[in-house]
Design an enzyme around this catalytic site. Structure first.
Site, short mmCIF file in Angstrom:
data_model
loop_
_atom_site.label_atom_id
_atom_site.label_comp_id
_atom_site.label_asym_id
_atom_site.label_seq_id
_atom_site.Cartn_x
_atom_site.Cartn_y
_atom_site.Cartn_z
N ARG A 23 0.84 -1.17 -0.09
CA ARG A 23 0.11 0.09 -0.21
C ARG A 23 0.87 1.25 -0.02
NH1 ARG A 23 -1.65 1.52 4.63
NH2 ARG A 23 -2.39 -0.45 5.44
N TYR B 291 -16.16 16.72 -15.78
CA TYR B 291 -16.36 15.10 -16.00
C TYR B 291 -17.43 14.95 -14.76
CZ TYR B 291 -16.13 10.16 -15.17
OH TYR B 291 -16.50 8.87 -14.88
N ASP C 96 -7.14 18.63 -14.61
CA ASP C 96 -7.56 17.36 -14.69
C ASP C 96 -6.88 17.43 -16.40
OD1 ASP C 96 -8.67 15.26 -16.20
OD2 ASP C 96 -10.51 15.12 -14.90
C1 LIG Z 1 -12.83 9.12 -16.84
C2 LIG Z 1 -12.66 10.61 -16.41
C3 LIG Z 1 -12.32 10.94 -15.00
C4 LIG Z 1 -12.69 9.65 -13.93
O1 LIG Z 1 -11.70 8.73 -13.92
P1 LIG Z 1 -12.09 7.17 -13.71
O2 LIG Z 1 -10.65 6.60 -13.97
O3 LIG Z 1 -13.11 6.56 -14.41
O4 LIG Z 1 -12.01 7.28 -12.29
C5 LIG Z 1 -12.23 12.05 -14.48
N1 LIG Z 1 -11.75 12.93 -15.23
C6 LIG Z 1 -12.24 12.84 -16.81
C7 LIG Z 1 -11.69 14.11 -17.67
C8 LIG Z 1 -12.38 11.67 -17.23
O5 LIG Z 1 -12.93 11.68 -18.50
#
Ligand SMILES: *Cc1c(COP(=O)(O)O)cnc(C)c1O
Length: 381
Positions: free
Chosen positions: A47, A99, A171
């Site tokens: 972990r 998202y 992101d």
């Molecule tokens: C899919 C996605 C997420 C979430 O990611 P997961 O791997 O599904 O938990 C977050 N931000 C964006 C832009 C995404 O496309």
């Protein structure tokens, strides 16, 4: 090292015992110690750290130009770890197009824990700045956004957050570090759903954080270790393998994405095309400034008829494209945001930001572009 070398060699070493070029999948939960508390190579319990995950985390730090990479069991687990830096009464300013799962986490989990969220289109810098106060601790953006491909000027936001000592997280799932490196532009934290382009083959759920500052990196590693949503070694291996071809794939995704966007823009049944590589995209200039080598493989569009039934018929008719959630894999995928990926956003809010019922989102894959365009053409008929 140039980016196209970093994807292959960044942070990587041969395995010391055998010279294995790729790290083995260290499928172990724990590691032998020489004497109580005296570790053999710094590894104690998986972990906290596992060598396969370390190889991936070092690759992540390298390709995003951060000091620390951390790999999580999903993109949302990575986002959740950032939110754990906050305390009740802290405020977050986030992009108004996010998202769906990120929006859901913010509004249905962290809002109830006393954190205040403001959602705003950060192309309006005045409005953005007017929301900043002494409780503002985090700014969260996506660019391009999902699913409306809005582009935010990372550098402009970064200057403001730096001056006010506010953490700035980006992101970078849609752009990937091949096209855009937020830390170089002023971000403190980069987040990825590694499920998408980093993994690239639709075979793993994974998330990543890359942190600019080493001290914050240590703090985030503590949070990752102490709360436990780490990525397993098998999945870490798959993401690392995906990263080796990231540059080639995203180059082709972008070429195909551009061609699909241009085709759709001329199609008589199409009303709007959302793609930052089109000259009439409202943020095309910012996109050109901060994205290098293309504009990615994500394209959304609406129908002139404004009819949900037309969108559904299109999605039922595609053959090269698979109707499925997710994005960023080698295969083309098509999605209806209002009914699928963004269904968790309440309808009035969806309408307000432009996620209409005739909106289709395409993740353009790396198949032959002729087959992709032919498939779109037949699905309109
Ligand atoms: C899919 C996605 C997420 C979430 O990611 P997961 O791997 O599904 O938990 C977050 N931000 C964006 C832009 C995404 O496309």
């Amino acid at each position: 090292m140039k980016f196209n070398t970093k994807t292959i060699h960044g942070g990587q070493h041969h395995e010391p015992h055998t010279g294995a070029v790729m790290p083995p999948v260290f499928q172990t939960s724990t590691f032998a110690q020489k004497s109580p508390g005296v570790l053999i190579n710094g590894y104690e319990y998986s972990r906290g750290a596992n060598p396969t995950r370390t190889a991936l985390e070092d690759a992540l730090a390298s390709i995003e130009n951060g000091s620390r990479g951390l790999a999580f069991s999903s993109g949302l687990a990575a986002t959740d770890c950032v939110m754990k830096l906050l305390k009740p009464n802290d405020e977050v300013i986030a992009m108004d197009d996010l998202y769906g799962g990120t929006y859901r986490m913010f509004t249905r989990i962290y809002q109830d824990m006393g954190i205040k969220f403001h959602f705003v289109d950060m192309n309006d810098l005045d409005k953005f700045q007017s929301l900043i106060n002494e409780n503002t601790k985090l700014v969260w953006i996506e660019t391009p956004t999902n699913p409306l491909m809005k582009v935010v000027d990372i550098e402009a936001i970064g200057k403001i957050t730096k001056a006010k000592n506010i953490l700035f997280a980006v992101d970078n799932t849609f752009a990937t570090p091949y096209l855009q490196r937020p830390i170089d532009l002023g971000a403190d934290i980069v987040m990825h759903s590694a499920t998408k382009y980093l993994g690239g083959h639709s075979d793993v759920i994974a998330g990543a954080l890359i942190i600019k500052d080493a001290e914050l990196g240590d703090k985030m590693h503590f949070l990752q270790f102490a709360t436990g949503a780490t990525l397993g070694p098998q999945d870490a291996y798959l993401v690392l393998r995906g990263i080796k071809t990231l540059h080639l794939r995203v180059q082709r995704h972008s070429e195909n994405g551009q061609k699909v966007a241009e085709y759709l823009a001329k199609h008589p049944k199409v009303a709007k095309v959302y793609y930052p590589g089109l000259e009439n995209h409202p943020n095309h200039d910012v996109a050109k400034k901060q994205m290098n080598g293309g504009f990615g493989g994500m394209v959304s569009f609406t129908f002139k008829s404004e009819d949900k039934a037309d969108a559904i018929k299109f999605l039922e008719s595609v053959k090269v494209f698979t109707l499925a959630e997710s994005l960023g894999g080698v295969e083309s995928l098509a999605n209806h945001p209002a009914l699928m990926t963004h269904a968790s956003i309440p309808e009035p809010k969806r309408k307000e930001i432009g996620i209409t019922d005739d909106l289709v989102r395409l993740s353009v894959g790396i198949e032959d572009i002729e087959d992709i365009i032919k498939d779109i053409e037949q699905a309109f008929n």
